[in-house]
Design an enzyme around this catalytic site. Structure first.
Site, PDB file in Angstrom:
ATOM      1  N   CYS A  88       0.843  -1.187   0.000  1.00 43.62           N
ATOM      2  CA  CYS A  88       0.000   0.000   0.000  1.00 43.62           C
ATOM      3  C   CYS A  88       0.889   1.251   0.000  1.00 43.62           C
ATOM      4  CB  CYS A  88      -0.903  -0.024   1.229  1.00 43.62           C
ATOM      5  SG  CYS A  88      -1.739   1.524   1.570  1.00 43.62           S
ATOM      6  N   GLU A  89       0.603   2.179  -0.892  1.00 44.03           N
ATOM      7  CA  GLU A  89       1.455   3.362  -0.986  1.00 44.03           C
ATOM      8  C   GLU A  89       1.256   4.336   0.175  1.00 44.03           C
ATOM      9  OE1 GLU A  89      -1.057   6.407  -3.832  1.00 44.03           O
ATOM     10  OE2 GLU A  89       0.210   4.921  -4.815  1.00 44.03           O
ATOM     11  N   HIS A  90       0.201   4.157   0.947  1.00 46.15           N
ATOM     12  CA  HIS A  90      -0.060   5.089   2.050  1.00 46.15           C
ATOM     13  C   HIS A  90       0.764   4.781   3.296  1.00 46.15           C
ATOM     14  CE1 HIS A  90      -4.186   5.504  -0.062  1.00 46.15           C
ATOM     15  NE2 HIS A  90      -3.340   6.391  -0.522  1.00 46.15           N
ATOM     16  N   HIS A  91       0.971   3.494   3.582  1.00 45.18           N
ATOM     17  CA  HIS A  91       1.704   3.116   4.799  1.00 45.18           C
ATOM     18  C   HIS A  91       2.861   2.161   4.528  1.00 45.18           C
ATOM     19  CE1 HIS A  91      -2.459   4.131   6.151  1.00 45.18           C
ATOM     20  NE2 HIS A  91      -1.778   4.831   7.036  1.00 45.18           N
ATOM     21  N   GLN A 129      -5.336  -0.561  -4.341  1.00 46.29           N
ATOM     22  CA  GLN A 129      -5.994  -1.671  -5.030  1.00 46.29           C
ATOM     23  C   GLN A 129      -6.803  -1.196  -6.235  1.00 46.29           C
ATOM     24  OE1 GLN A 129      -7.952  -4.496  -2.451  1.00 46.29           O
ATOM     25  NE2 GLN A 129      -9.344  -5.164  -4.072  1.00 46.29           N
ATOM     26  N   HIS A 157      -5.939  -5.993   3.573  1.00 45.73           N
ATOM     27  CA  HIS A 157      -4.971  -4.910   3.712  1.00 45.73           C
ATOM     28  C   HIS A 157      -4.450  -4.855   5.144  1.00 45.73           C
ATOM     29  CE1 HIS A 157      -5.810  -2.710  -0.174  1.00 45.73           C
ATOM     30  NE2 HIS A 157      -6.763  -3.632  -0.146  1.00 45.73           N
ATOM     31  N   CYS A 159      -2.832  -2.567   6.508  1.00 45.96           N
ATOM     32  CA  CYS A 159      -3.008  -1.256   7.114  1.00 45.96           C
ATOM     33  C   CYS A 159      -4.363  -1.147   7.811  1.00 45.96           C
ATOM     34  CB  CYS A 159      -2.842  -0.137   6.086  1.00 45.96           C
ATOM     35  SG  CYS A 159      -3.997  -0.213   4.708  1.00 45.96           S
TER      36      CYS A 159
END
Length: 199
Positions: A88-91, A129, A157, A159
């Site tokens: 995941c690019e956020h975390h 995703q 996920h 996260c």
């Protein structure tokens, strides 16, 4: 008595820079980077992140064109339950699950192993995703130019599981359809074949 040695190729200057960065991160969270269990972790992590993001250096369209064949087959081809692992690019935490991909050829088919390879190329990048689903769909649609393409991804996920809302049993499903799969009857047949009630 011989010793075990695993040979892997990595860009050494990038590995060295990442190794230093990981050392600083470990120090920042209060770890002793000199202790036995952690001493080699920065290098391992540097190599791992390069592998997990190796999709940036790959061309998925070339993977498809390397095994395209003229064939007068005009019915649905489904490759389902393709394992996928991404970050995941956020975390920068993993999400993982399975992809189901189908297409209806228009005079050209592709080697079956190339579909999972395309999934891997896009999964081995920092992702969300929704975009991963779209990337796979558009690559197959643009490269093969079939009568239709369908992609469904079901993933968990970390996260959401390890942090944040901490919901361990939640799954996220995304889908995309082009061409003949935009017709409800074709889409329903695909969903039946992959065993999903999403229609």
């Amino acid at each position: 008595m011989g010793s075990y040695k695993r040979y892997e190729e990595y860009n050494q200057p990038i590995t060295d820079e990442l190794k230093q960065n990981y050392s600083e991160i470990l120090k920042g969270i209060g770890e002793d980077v000199g202790r036995e269990g952690i001493a080699k972790t920065p290098e391992r992590a540097a190599k791992a992140i390069q592998f997990l993001t190796s999709g940036y250096d790959m061309n998925p369209a070339e993977i498809l064109t390397s095994a395209m064949f003229d064939e007068e087959y005009h019915d649905m081809i489904v490759v389902k339950n393709i394992e996928l692992y991404s970050l995941c690019e956020h975390h920068i935490l993993p999400f993982f699950g399975k992809a189901h991909v189908a297409y209806i050829p228009d005079g050209r088919i592709v080697g079956l192993s190339k579909i999972p390879r395309v999934v891997d190329v896009f999964a081995r990048r920092l992702q969300v995703q929704e975009r991963l689903t779209h990337n796979i769909l558009e690559c197959i649609n643009d490269t093969l130019q079939p009568k239709g393409v369908a992609v469904v991804i079901e993933a968990a996920h970390m996260c959401m599981m390890m942090r944040g809302v901490e919901k361990q049993n939640s799954m996220t499903t995304t889908s995309g359809f082009r061409g003949q799969f935009e017709k409800i009857e074709t889409r329903s047949e695909f969903m039946r074949l992959i065993g999903t009630d999403l229609a």
